[in-house]
Design an enzyme around this catalytic site. Sequence first.
Site, PDB file in Angstrom:
ATOM      1  N   LYS A 195       0.835  -1.208   0.000  1.00 43.24           N
ATOM      2  CA  LYS A 195       0.000   0.000   0.000  1.00 43.24           C
ATOM      3  C   LYS A 195       0.870   1.260   0.000  1.00 43.24           C
ATOM      4  O   LYS A 195       0.537   2.259  -0.655  1.00 43.24           O
ATOM      5  CB  LYS A 195      -0.935   0.002   1.210  1.00 43.24           C
ATOM      6  CG  LYS A 195      -1.862  -1.206   1.295  1.00 43.24           C
ATOM      7  CD  LYS A 195      -2.758  -1.338   0.084  1.00 43.24           C
ATOM      8  CE  LYS A 195      -3.830  -0.270  -0.014  1.00 43.24           C
ATOM      9  NZ  LYS A 195      -4.802  -0.524  -1.096  1.00 43.24           N
ATOM     10  N   SER A 240     -11.811  -8.322   6.237  1.00 42.90           N
ATOM     11  CA  SER A 240     -12.287  -7.598   7.416  1.00 42.90           C
ATOM     12  C   SER A 240     -13.608  -8.149   7.942  1.00 42.90           C
ATOM     13  O   SER A 240     -13.842  -8.164   9.156  1.00 42.90           O
ATOM     14  CB  SER A 240     -12.409  -6.098   7.116  1.00 42.90           C
ATOM     15  OG  SER A 240     -13.227  -5.861   6.001  1.00 42.90           O
TER      16      SER A 240
END
Length: 367
Positions: A195, A240
């Site tokens: 990222k 998640s």
Amino acid sequence: MSATEGRRGSIKVVAKSLVNAATGKGKDKTILITGASGFVAAHVLHVFLEAGYKVRGTVRSEESAEAVKKSHSQYGEQLSFAIVPDITAQGAFDEAVKNVDGVVHTASPFVMEVKDNNQDLLAPAVKGTTNILKSLHEKNTRVKRLVLTSSFAAMIDIPKGLRPDHTYTEDDWNPVEKDEARSTENGAVAYCASKTFAERAAYEFVEAAQPKLCVTTLCPPMIYGPNLHTVTDIKKLNTSSADIYRLINGSEKSVPDTSFPAFVDVRDVALAHLRAYESEVAGNQRYFLASSTFTYQQVCDIIRENFPELRNRVPEGTPNAPLPDMFKVDHSKAERDLDIHFRSLKDTIVDTVKNLLELEKQLGVTH
């Protein structure tokens, strides 16, 4: 109507009012949203479609396109697709970017366990980002704004741990080096590096190429909330959602350690993408989308309090234990520039668990 229910419906109302206030910004405008079949992207699609935009989503296959059509069936011809099997391939987005007015790039792997850090994480994240920027630069110069879904992973300094005397802001960058990212056996370090390098690559491209577009990057931490995309197997939840589901399915016998103790609601993240695209002040800006810090103990407390029927499946731990000394999060820039009012942990977890229980019923899951 409860405060939670009112907030739950706010995305639709606020998104529409934004467009109306901007004299029909969404009308006849097409936004390209990459990775359209993903957890976050499903919500991003929703807010743009509700705001009146046409959306072209990129997916890897016709099968994925059909799944997105099913989960967003109410939008009909307002939603179309471009098939991009490999975002790392040269010219991968050349056709997808044609005749669009803006781009939201969400496509990037979110996995912690891979066989090859470079092939499975670093290259897809970096090449996917630079490829779409190159395609815009060469095939569609009318696009003036690209919104990139980055991550708190691009901000956090993992070796420094909880850093109780530190407050994370948009000025923080993960200091990981490329050699370490390629060779590390720590999946979290490799993911965070992917990222970081992707976000830096976006800004470096804009600086070097000087295209007539600006980039806005959004850095959310752990993203929780209800699923909008099609889920066909409870064992194949996004990362998640699976993180919360393990706390209610009986698989965790004790409260786990909290590796990344900051969160945001997926619906707030989606709205931030819309605001980042429409806001003049958001051009070439970075935003930290964090509601607050948290622990899994707090999550378990919320679930046990609001879903007493699940108590035999949810670890008890030490109820109401205070937060350990840890870093703070500053989301004031996003609140100010994007007019985002972040949901509480309770609202997010309650809505997440309700959704997961609904999925269990739909999929015939029993305990």
